[in-house]
Design an enzyme around this catalytic site. Structure first.
Site, PDB file in Angstrom:
ATOM      1  N   TYR A  90     -60.131  48.132  12.637  1.00 10.73           N
ATOM      2  CA  TYR A  90     -59.098  48.386  11.630  1.00 10.73           C
ATOM      3  C   TYR A  90     -57.744  47.871  12.113  1.00 10.73           C
ATOM      4  O   TYR A  90     -57.353  48.087  13.254  1.00 10.73           O
ATOM      5  CB  TYR A  90     -59.027  49.878  11.331  1.00 10.73           C
ATOM      6  CG  TYR A  90     -58.185  50.204  10.130  1.00 10.73           C
ATOM      7  CD1 TYR A  90     -58.452  49.623   8.898  1.00 10.73           C
ATOM      8  CD2 TYR A  90     -57.117  51.094  10.223  1.00 10.73           C
ATOM      9  CE1 TYR A  90     -57.687  49.912   7.789  1.00 10.73           C
ATOM     10  CE2 TYR A  90     -56.345  51.402   9.121  1.00 10.73           C
ATOM     11  CZ  TYR A  90     -56.633  50.805   7.906  1.00 10.73           C
ATOM     12  OH  TYR A  90     -55.875  51.095   6.800  1.00 10.73           O
ATOM     13  N   GLU A 103     -62.544  50.885  -0.718  1.00  6.67           N
ATOM     14  CA  GLU A 103     -61.436  50.305  -1.477  1.00  6.67           C
ATOM     15  C   GLU A 103     -61.735  48.952  -2.095  1.00  6.67           C
ATOM     16  O   GLU A 103     -61.210  48.629  -3.164  1.00  6.67           O
ATOM     17  CB  GLU A 103     -60.182  50.133  -0.588  1.00  6.67           C
ATOM     18  CG  GLU A 103     -59.568  51.425  -0.102  1.00  6.67           C
ATOM     19  CD  GLU A 103     -60.007  51.734   1.318  1.00  6.67           C
ATOM     20  OE1 GLU A 103     -59.248  52.356   2.031  1.00  6.67           O
ATOM     21  OE2 GLU A 103     -61.138  51.356   1.692  1.00  6.67           O
TER      22      GLU A 103
END
Length: 936
Positions: A339, A21
């Site tokens: 994460y 991303e």
């Protein structure tokens, strides 16, 4: 684009394109993969539903569903378009695909990341094999393992994200227009944001309805050394508990109306009785009547998940949830933590070993729990349970090791995560709690009992590494707090060394903070941890909520919106219904519910759901359409706050120009009739601060203002008023006379436009001035501004002294300089002004450019101070290098540092301004084992 420079992570000479991303993530990952890997970023989503009508391709504009971006008549097929700013990215990625043998989609492993991967697949249409590469930390072992063990795309996760996206689009695009028509333009409704706003409004209603009660208590300082000279500590405090067997009332004994819940069970002390008891007990001999000692044990807290990280960062670091997630994103992308979007508290075996090893090294063997601790939680609506948020890697880096690598915010958040993770594997904290009851007699004969409680921590255990904070508005005691009492025995004598009688008022329920709101949403099962940050930001951007300190305070607009939704769309803001909707959405993701059927029932109606559900009410479309005409805008925007002393209802009206007070009073000019009486409400007045007494004061303030006299030059009356944005002076212009035959005067304005004509001069009062004491002389000075100081002989430009929204300043053309005091506006000479302009330009409060509308903190990327300025096309944020316009919903007065830095980052990512993009072309997407969607 980033290419690897290490040994191959694959086999042979197969070339692979890896798409992530963000550029930061791409650079980090490229360093761990071999030269056969090309790593590039999509810079987030590359396509989405149309943002507005302009985004809808021409071929679909005439469709009845075009405004929604979802074909509700064809299985709720979404219309996807590639964002104009992402077309160059798509072209670049397609070009890279031509030179590789395989495509690895390495976006995040949650719903959103899976959806980005699917959109990349659908848009790029690769002719090479495609694999999904998933990892939860950016370390070399994790990246290599993910590259060697790819999986297929998880269409169930894609469906889950797409269903939520469609649902939120239908909800927002159907309900928001109702708010535009009945309350005010630019408002929005949302599946979670409207419920979150309701929670905050409901708390403010409770505060407004609250009636405080007063009560008194007695505190004694007792001396144990009279019977035991070695007592440690010799003196301690105790609270009066009972008088003649009746318990003394405390705040918890009163209800929200200020009444006792059980009046027969408690004794309420007033000032006189409490004072008499204190006097009668001073110097009295008391004795210990009971001693109760218990062991104290406290287990460590679970490692962080998204919601608990946001809550604790808010309490301990004073970070907003948006700021926390932005920092956590940077820490993750740079390989420092795992994460950060997760609702799991589980740690992997290697992470447990790393935490235990570090605890042992830093604190000693006795501080490590005998066996590994595993934290599990039953999450009804958990998505993709990963690990908890923890330091990355099999060996944790201590905060000290990273001090030079991280900026201040990153270091503080990393330290918090590291402490919590290490503490989770440490031993319990142990100690003792001690409760004493001390009895005796007052000189007036009353039998009294005092209570004292203490806690001693004998072994801190995990508290050596980490102590959780408490919410500042809720109160309470932290886990490491100690209150030591002497070791006394039953019957032991103590003397009342000193006594004090203290008065108290019961307090209304505390307002929500970001931390407590997140906790409330989580407990109600509303929303998801990954969305809480954006929800809190949205309700502030829309003007529904503002921060006062750390408290979230609703606006009167929020009251009107919530009232409308409760009255006409009650199920949409019902807590249980919203939580149940989350359950149903997860059933779709798990394959237990068919997506199209569920959306059809929700939008068009059906027998789906429980009695009273949206489906059984005829569906969202009918609910909105059927209710719209029946909604009385005046009623919706009228919030009754109380009755005045004569029993007349007092309302807050939400008008197009802001809220104001109104009540009906007798009309002296028309006996027997009534007329509205109105009063302004200041912007900074919170709803619970509006009392009947304040309302009377506001009603007594003449709307026409306090007359100061007549301007001798114009003959106009000068008045002082208190407006929404503070006190000011203005002139009263005479009513325009009717125009003559030539129509040059008194010409009516065209329909929809305000009449033209001269505007009255106005001037804000200086900070040193008061509305009640400002004089005509003061007012005329203010109305004379800007004051011409003189002409700069070198530039031939006029220099003026002015009073701006953020203070006094000089202006020469487009070059402005701040002044130190307001008095300088009227006293500064041309020579003094020229000296100021001769100095070099400076930032901040001595800025040489036009005075900023607002000054913010430093941008985390450039490290330079950010300011809001007024530009040719409206306000914009700048750090001196990058300029970014404020967007719809952004407000100069309330924009946060996080939002400003986000705008700058987005502007940098978009690069130089491009020419207008060509018209969008739409085409059907090919099915990929899921329902088809339109795209463009």
């Amino acid at each position: 684009m980033a290419g690897g420079d290490r040994g191959s992570g694959g086999t042979g000479n197969v070339r692979r394109l890896v798409i992530v991303e963000s550029p930061t993530k791409a650079r980090k990952i490229a360093g761990y993969l071999g030269s056969n890997y090309v790593v590039e970023s999509s810079r987030g989503h590359i396509r989405d539903l149309p943002r507005n009508a302009a985004d809808v391709p021409a071929k679909f504009k005439s469709e009845p569903w075009a405004r929604l971006g979802v074909n509700v008549d064809q299985n709720f097929e979404p219309l996807y378009i590639v964002s104009p700013e992402k077309k160059s990215t798509v072209t670049e990625l397609k070009g890279l695909l031509k030179d590789v043998d395989e495509l690895y989609l390495a976006t995040d492993g949650d719903r959103e990341g899976e959806a980005i991967a699917w959109h990349l697949l659908e848009t790029l249409k690769p002719r090479v094999p495609v694999k999904r590469m998933v990892f939860h930390e950016i370390t070399e072992p994790a990246i290599r393992n993910a590259a060697e063990n790819p999986r297929d795309l998880d269409i169930a996760l894609v469906d889950a994200q797409e269903t939520r996206r469609i649902l939120d689009r239908l909800y927002g695009y159907e309900v928001s227009p109702v708010l535009w028509k009945k309350v005010a333009p630019k408002l929005s409704a949302g599946r979670v944001q409207s419920v979150a706003t309701r929670i905050i409004v409901q708390r403010e209603r409770e505060r407004m309805a609250f009636h405080s009660a007063s009560y008194w208590d007695v505190t004694a300082e007792l001396d144990a050394s009279v019977s035991d000279p070695s007592a440690s500590p010799p003196k301690f405090t105790a609270k009066l508990n009972t008088v003649d067997g009746r318990r003394v009332a405390t705040g918890r004994d009163f209800d929200s109306l200020g009444q006792l819940k059980r009046p027969d069970e408690v004794l309420v002390l007033d000032e006189a009785s409490a004072g008499a008891l204190a006097s009668g007990l001073r110097g009295a001999q008391l004795a210990v009547t009971s001693v109760e000692q218990k062991p104290y044990t406290r287990r460590p807290y679970a490692p962080f998940m998204t919601s608990t990280l946001q809550q604790e960062a808010a309490r301990k670091l004073r970070f907003s949830s948006e700021r926390t997630m932005s920092i956590a994103q940077r820490l993750y992308e740079n390989g420092y933590i795992t994460y950060m979007r997760t609702d799991s508290t589980t740690l992997s075996e290697s992470a447990i070993n790393a935490a235990r090893t570090q605890a042992r090294q830093l604190y000693g063997e006795e501080y490590v729990h005998p066996s590994p601790r595993q934290y599990t939680r039953k999450v009804k609506n958990a998505q993709e349970a990963h690990e908890a948020i923890r330091p990355a890697g099999d060996v944790f880096q201590t905060p000290g090791q990273l001090h030079s690598a991280l900026d201040t915010d990153e270091f503080r958040l990393y330290e918090l995560i590291w402490q919590r993770t290490v503490a989770s594997q440490m031993a319990d904290a142990r100690g003792t709690t001690l409760s004493l009851r001390i009895g005796g007699s007052a000189s007036s004969g009353e039998q009294v009992v005092f209570n004292a409680s203490g806690r001693t921590i004998t072994f801190p255990g995990f508290l050596k590494a980490y102590v959780e904070s408490i919410d500042e508005l809720a109160g309470g005691e932290s886990d490491d707090a100690e209150s030591r009492l002497p070791n006394l025995t039953q019957g032991q004598r103590v003397d009342a060394a000193d006594l004090s009688a203290d008065g108290h008022q019961t307090s209304p329920p505390a307002r929500y903070t970001e931390a407590s709101l997140i906790k409330a949403l989580e407990e109600l099962g509303i929303g998801r941890p990954s969305t809480y940050s954006s929800i809190i930001k949205t309700i502030q951007d829309r003007g529904y909520v503002q921060k006062k300190g750390s408290a979230l305070v609703p606006s009167w607009v929020a009251f009107a919106v919530v009232g409308l939704l409760e009255q006409h769309f009650g199920r949409l803001v019902d807590y249980d219904f919203t939580a149940a909707m989350e359950d149903e959405l997860d059933e779709i993701a798990n394959g237990q519910e068919q997506r199209t059927n569920w959306l059809n029932n929700f939008y068009f109606g059906g027998e789906h759901g429980v009695e009273g559900s949206i489906a059984r009410a005829g569906g969202l479309k009918q609910l909105v359409g059927g209710n719209l005409e029946g909604i009385d805008a005046r009623e919706v925007n009228s919030i009754k706050v109380f009755d005045d002393s004569e029993g007349r209802p007092v309302y807050v009206r939400v008008g197009r120009n802001g809220p104001y007070l109104e009540r009906m009073v007798d009309d002296p000019d028309n006996p027997g009739e009534q007329k509205p009486q109105r009063a302004n409400l200041k912007e900074d007045l919170t709803p619970d601060e509006l009392t009947p007494e304040l309302a009377e004061k506001l009603f007594a303030t003449p709307q026409e203002g306090r007359s100061l006299g007549i301007d001798p030059e114009t003959g106009h009356e000068i008045v002082a008023k208190d407006g929404r944005f503070g006190p000011y002076v203005t002139e009263v212009l005479p009513e325009p006379e009717d125009g003559g035959d030539d129509g040059t005067a008194g010409t009516p304005a065209k329909k929809g436009k305000k009449p033209t004509g001269p505007k009255p001069r106005t001037g804000s009062l200086f900070r040193s001035m008061d509305l009640e004491t400002v004089t005509l002389e003061d007012a005329l000075k203010l109305l004379s501004l800007p004051r011409v100081v003189g002409v700069d002989p070198t530039t031939n430009e006029e220099i003026t002294a002015q009073n701006g929204r953020y203070g006094p300043y000089l202006k020469r053309g487009t070059d402005s300089r701040s002044l130190a005091t307001e008095d300088q506006i009227f006293t500064i000479t041309l020579d003094e002004a020229l000296k100021i302009y001769a100095e070099p330009k400076r930032r901040g409060r001595q800025a040489a450019s036009a005075p900023p509308l607002r000054e913010l903190g430093n941008d985390p990327v450039s490290g330079k101070p950010m300011v809001i300025k007024d530009g040719r096309f409206g306000p914009y944020v700048t750090d001196g290098e990058t300029n970014a316009s404020l967007r719809k919903g952004d407000d100069v007065l309330t924009i946060t540092d996080e939002r400003a830095s986000e705008l700058l980052a987005d502007r940098r990512a978009r690069g130089p301004v491009k020419k207008k993009a060509p018209a969008k072309k739409a085409a059907k997407k090919a099915p990929a084992k899921k329902a088809a969607a339109k795209k463009a």
